[in-house]
Design a protein around this motif. Structure first.
Motif, mmCIF file in Angstrom:
data_model
loop_
_atom_site.group_PDB
_atom_site.id
_atom_site.type_symbol
_atom_site.label_atom_id
_atom_site.label_comp_id
_atom_site.label_asym_id
_atom_site.label_seq_id
_atom_site.Cartn_x
_atom_site.Cartn_y
_atom_site.Cartn_z
ATOM 1 N N ASN A 354 0.860 -1.193 0.000
ATOM 2 C CA ASN A 354 0.000 0.000 0.000
ATOM 3 C C ASN A 354 0.889 1.234 0.000
ATOM 4 N N PRO A 355 1.017 1.918 -1.133
ATOM 5 C CA PRO A 355 1.953 3.051 -1.208
ATOM 6 C C PRO A 355 1.604 4.199 -0.279
ATOM 7 N N THR A 356 0.333 4.348 0.089
ATOM 8 C CA THR A 356 -0.041 5.465 0.956
ATOM 9 C C THR A 356 0.389 5.250 2.403
ATOM 10 N N GLU A 357 0.751 4.023 2.776
ATOM 11 C CA GLU A 357 1.157 3.733 4.144
ATOM 12 C C GLU A 357 2.673 3.705 4.320
ATOM 13 N N LEU A 358 3.421 3.896 3.240
ATOM 14 C CA LEU A 358 4.874 3.874 3.338
ATOM 15 C C LEU A 358 5.369 5.025 4.208
ATOM 16 N N GLN A 359 6.329 4.735 5.066
ATOM 17 C CA GLN A 359 6.880 5.745 5.960
ATOM 18 C C GLN A 359 8.281 6.153 5.497
ATOM 19 N N ALA A 393 4.966 -10.892 6.636
ATOM 20 C CA ALA A 393 4.377 -9.810 7.424
ATOM 21 C C ALA A 393 4.278 -8.533 6.597
ATOM 22 N N ILE A 394 3.189 -7.798 6.811
ATOM 23 C CA ILE A 394 2.991 -6.505 6.156
ATOM 24 C C ILE A 394 3.131 -5.416 7.221
ATOM 25 N N VAL A 395 4.087 -4.533 7.001
ATOM 26 C CA VAL A 395 4.391 -3.478 7.961
ATOM 27 C C VAL A 395 4.522 -2.157 7.209
ATOM 28 N N ASP A 396 3.810 -1.135 7.665
ATOM 29 C CA ASP A 396 3.953 0.208 7.097
ATOM 30 C C ASP A 396 3.875 0.214 5.571
ATOM 31 N N GLY A 397 2.961 -0.553 5.018
ATOM 32 C CA GLY A 397 2.735 -0.508 3.587
ATOM 33 C C GLY A 397 3.634 -1.370 2.732
ATOM 34 N N PHE A 398 4.491 -2.204 3.329
ATOM 35 C CA PHE A 398 5.312 -3.116 2.535
ATOM 36 C C PHE A 398 5.290 -4.512 3.155
ATOM 37 N N GLN A 399 5.533 -5.506 2.307
ATOM 38 C CA GLN A 399 5.493 -6.904 2.737
ATOM 39 C C GLN A 399 6.902 -7.484 2.729
ATOM 40 N N GLY A 563 -5.050 12.218 1.115
ATOM 41 C CA GLY A 563 -3.915 11.956 2.010
ATOM 42 C C GLY A 563 -3.083 10.789 1.509
ATOM 43 N N LEU A 564 -2.294 11.045 0.485
ATOM 44 C CA LEU A 564 -1.537 9.964 -0.164
ATOM 45 C C LEU A 564 -0.295 9.550 0.603
ATOM 46 N N VAL A 565 0.277 10.475 1.375
ATOM 47 C CA VAL A 565 1.632 10.287 1.888
ATOM 48 C C VAL A 565 1.619 10.052 3.396
ATOM 49 N N GLY A 566 2.105 8.890 3.801
ATOM 50 C CA GLY A 566 2.376 8.651 5.217
ATOM 51 C C GLY A 566 1.191 8.289 6.075
ATOM 52 N N GLN A 567 0.161 7.676 5.500
ATOM 53 C CA GLN A 567 -0.940 7.202 6.345
ATOM 54 C C GLN A 567 -0.409 6.133 7.291
ATOM 55 N N THR A 574 -6.705 2.804 15.184
ATOM 56 C CA THR A 574 -7.107 4.083 14.627
ATOM 57 C C THR A 574 -6.208 4.446 13.445
ATOM 58 N N VAL A 575 -6.839 4.818 12.346
ATOM 59 C CA VAL A 575 -6.090 5.186 11.148
ATOM 60 C C VAL A 575 -5.805 6.684 11.176
ATOM 61 N N VAL A 576 -4.523 7.024 11.083
ATOM 62 C CA VAL A 576 -4.112 8.430 11.021
ATOM 63 C C VAL A 576 -3.946 8.802 9.552
#
Length: 644
Positions: A354-359, A393-399, A563-567, A574-576
């Motif tokens: 999920n590219p929007t969750e990448l940190q 495992a999927i963490v912060d938008g990557f597997q 909100g594409l960046v850093g969800q 809770t989703v930020v």
């Protein structure tokens, strides 16, 4: 008293004043010599001769030539100089980093906004080739700016690498010089006197080393000075110097760390132990500031490209027959760097889920032997947050994917989901027909509807490639939004049915109907404006005329403010929401600006402190020409008097 005794007094006085004149002349000659300490002749009486009338003095002797020196002030000047050099080196690099990210129309945020804004004309005229060409041009400009910024970051890294190499070479040369001076000083120490000029040269050389790396010193009984760095690592011990070396980073060979070659054994010094000197400032910039900027840039690039490409894939292009949209942008893929110290042959890979969750961070994956087999410790390096993960495992938008061979105990891997995204950023689509402006689904309202409901937005949310296309019929059963829904195939046979409730501001989503097996060709999301009434019917099915449809163009336009960046998702679930691309770029500019301002302030303050410490030292040991001129007259007159 005999005449010979009187002559002896005069000769001794002449000799003493001549020595004082010589020292004064030496001071005047070296008044502008950097690192020189004022010297003065120490005189002592020659004792007395006993006579029946008492003790008669026998004149004066030259005891020694001493230099003005303060261990405390010398150490203070060296330490403050090291801190000032570190702050100045980092500040200089950060000012160059700030230029990589321009403001206004030259910025990456502006280019991304222009790309999304260009879709307005495509939405108005989906078949207009010129409007489609403008979108491709704007997308290409965005990719070019991202790639250019990434290349400039690489150039900064190369500059840091070269400067580190040059600094380490200089330290080794200076350390060798200190070792040579130690040997010379120790050789004359046995005479009972100190070689003042050599001591000055050694102090000055150690001060020069402090410009590159902070040192501590300890004087030995033979007069030699031991020099230590990094909290106790020897640099000079007697007449032996330890060589510093540039060590390739354990993960990334393009980066260098500071190491020591101690008797043939090369060891990397932890960055936290290198606390002063330009080398410390360069390392902090390389390992902290530059990594942060690269990850923030990569996060924006990956989020924008991933979101746009995902929406492209959910639309239909302008080819005949229409096909799902191909990727519009290409960015560098996520990468995994194994540590050079790994003993196992395991491979680890990561992929974006999920590219929007990448940190904006790198991650370190460690096979901790204290954990059960198949479990690993994953640490997010930006904030130190750690968790235990397993394969898949999927963490912060990557597997995370672990290869068939498990990592050996204590094997480490650096995971970089976004660090390389800016590299090779490019426009992937060149044919204007490839822009997927049409939505694959369309909604129609029954002509007999009595409510005011109309389509505010309708877009596909997922593609079930193996499924047959289905038509959804929604019939409202009351004026409060309750409805029945049905899914029918091409032969109008009922596939599934159910009930739901619509409320203002809430989308009707086909994936909320949760079929046991995906049945519809597309999942979709429908937003209504107005209010439906009981008995109103609407139908969602395949778009009948893709060439003139603009549904997906509108969905891509909506990404501009999304909100594409850093969800992120908190442990509570809770989703930020993430930031829009313009806000994300503004946040990056703000962070870089804060770093620059902080570094400039630190450099200014530490330079002022270093200048004051140097002034204090100069006041103690420096040559004052007015004083020396007065002494010169004094000793000349004393010499003349002794001669008479």
């Amino acid at each position: 008293m005999s005449a010979s005794a009187l002559m002896s007094l005069g000769v001794r006085a002449m000799s003493a004043n001549y020595a004082a004149l010589q020292a004064t002349g030496h001071n005047i000659s070296n008044a502008n010599t950097e690192g020189y300490s004022r010297q003065s002749v120490v005189l002592e009486t020659n004792g007395g001769q006993f006579t029946g009338a008492g003790f008669f003095g026998k004149g004066v002797n030259v005891a020694t030539v001493q230099r003005e020196h303060s261990d405390f002030l010398t150490r203070e000047a060296s330490t403050t100089k090291a801190i000032a050099a570190a702050d100045e080196a980092r500040s200089s690099q950060l000012q160059q980093l700030e230029k990589v990210f321009p403001l206004g129309e030259d910025g990456i945020g502006y280019a991304a906004t222009s790309m999304f804004n260009a879709l307005v004309d495509v939405a108005n005229k989906p078949a207009d080739t010129s409007a489609r060409q403008v979108v491709l041009a704007r997308a290409g400009e965005f990719a070019t700016r991202v790639k250019t910024a990434g290349e400039q970051l690489d150039t900064l890294q190369q500059g840091v690498t070269e400067e580190l190499k040059a600094s380490i070479t200089q330290v080794n040369m200076l350390a060798g010089r200190v070792a040579e001076l130690n040997q010379k000083i120790a050789a004359v120490k046995g005479s009972g006197q100190s070689h003042n000029d050599l001591l000055d040269q050694r102090d000055q050389t150690i001060s020069e080393i402090s410009r590159y790396v902070q040192v501590t010193t300890m004087e030995a009984g033979d007069g030699s000075m031991s020099v230590f760095i990094g909290g106790g690592q020897k640099l000079v011990l007697g007449n032996q110097a330890t060589r510093l070396v540039a060590v390739a980073d354990a993960y990334d060979p393009s980066r260098l760390q500071l190491g020591v070659n101690d008797s043939g054994a090369v060891r990397e010094m932890p960055q936290e132990l290198v606390t002063g000197g330009s080398i410390a400032g360069l390392l902090r910039f390389q390992n902290d500031d530059l990594v942060s900027a690269r990850n923030q840039l990569g996060q924006i690039a990956a989020a924008v490209a991933g979101s746009v490409n995902r929406q492209q894939a959910l639309g239909l292009d302008g080819s005949q027959p229409p096909a799902s949209g191909a990727p519009l942008l290409t960015v560098g893929a996520p990468q995994v760097l194994p540590a050079s110290s790994n003993t196992g042959g395991a491979t680890v890979s990561i992929s974006v889920s999920n590219p929007t969750e990448l940190q904006a961070s790198d991650y370190e994956l460690v096979r901790d032997p204290a954990l059960p087999a198949g479990s690993y410790t994953l640490t997010r390096l930006s904030d130190g947050n750690s968790q235990t993960v397993t394969d898949g495992a999927i963490v912060d938008g990557f597997q995370i994917s672990i290869g068939a061979t498990a990592p050996a105990a204590n094997d480490r891997f650096l995971l970089q989901p976004v660090s390389a995204a800016s590299r090779n950023a490019t426009l992937a689509l060149e044919n204007t027909r490839g822009l997927a402006a049409a939505s694959p689904v369309a909604a129609t309202f029954d002509v007999d509807n009595i409510g005011t409901a109309s389509v505010a937005a309708l877009s596909a949310t997922a593609v079930n490639a193996a499924a047959a296309p289905l038509t959804a019929t929604i019939t409202f059963t009351n004026d409060s939004g309750a409805y029945n829904w049905e899914l029918r195939d091409a032969s109008n046979a009922l596939v599934r049915s159910g009930t739901g409730t619509w409320s203002a501001g809430q989308a009707i989503r086909s994936d909320a109907w949760a079929p046991a097996t995906p049945a519809q060709r597309y999942d979709w999301s429908l937003d209504l404006s107005g209010v439906p009434r009981s008995g109103d019917v609407l139908t969602v099915g395949n778009t009948p005329f893709p060439a003139s449809d603009n549904g997906n163009a509108k969905a891509m336009m909506a990404l501009r403010d999304a909100g594409l960046v850093g969800q992120s998702t908190l442990p509570s679930g809770t989703v930020v929401p993430g930031a829009s691309v313009t806000d994300a770029y503004a946040n990056m500019l703000a962070e870089v600006g804060v770093r620059v301002q902080g570094a400039q302030l630190s450099a200014k303050q530490s330079a002022a402190i270093a200048d004051q410490a140097d002034a204090n030292l100069s006041a103690k040991v420096g040559v004052n020409l007015d004083e020396e001129a007065a002494r010169l007259i004094q000793f000349q007159q004393s010499y003349q008097a002794a001669a008479k």
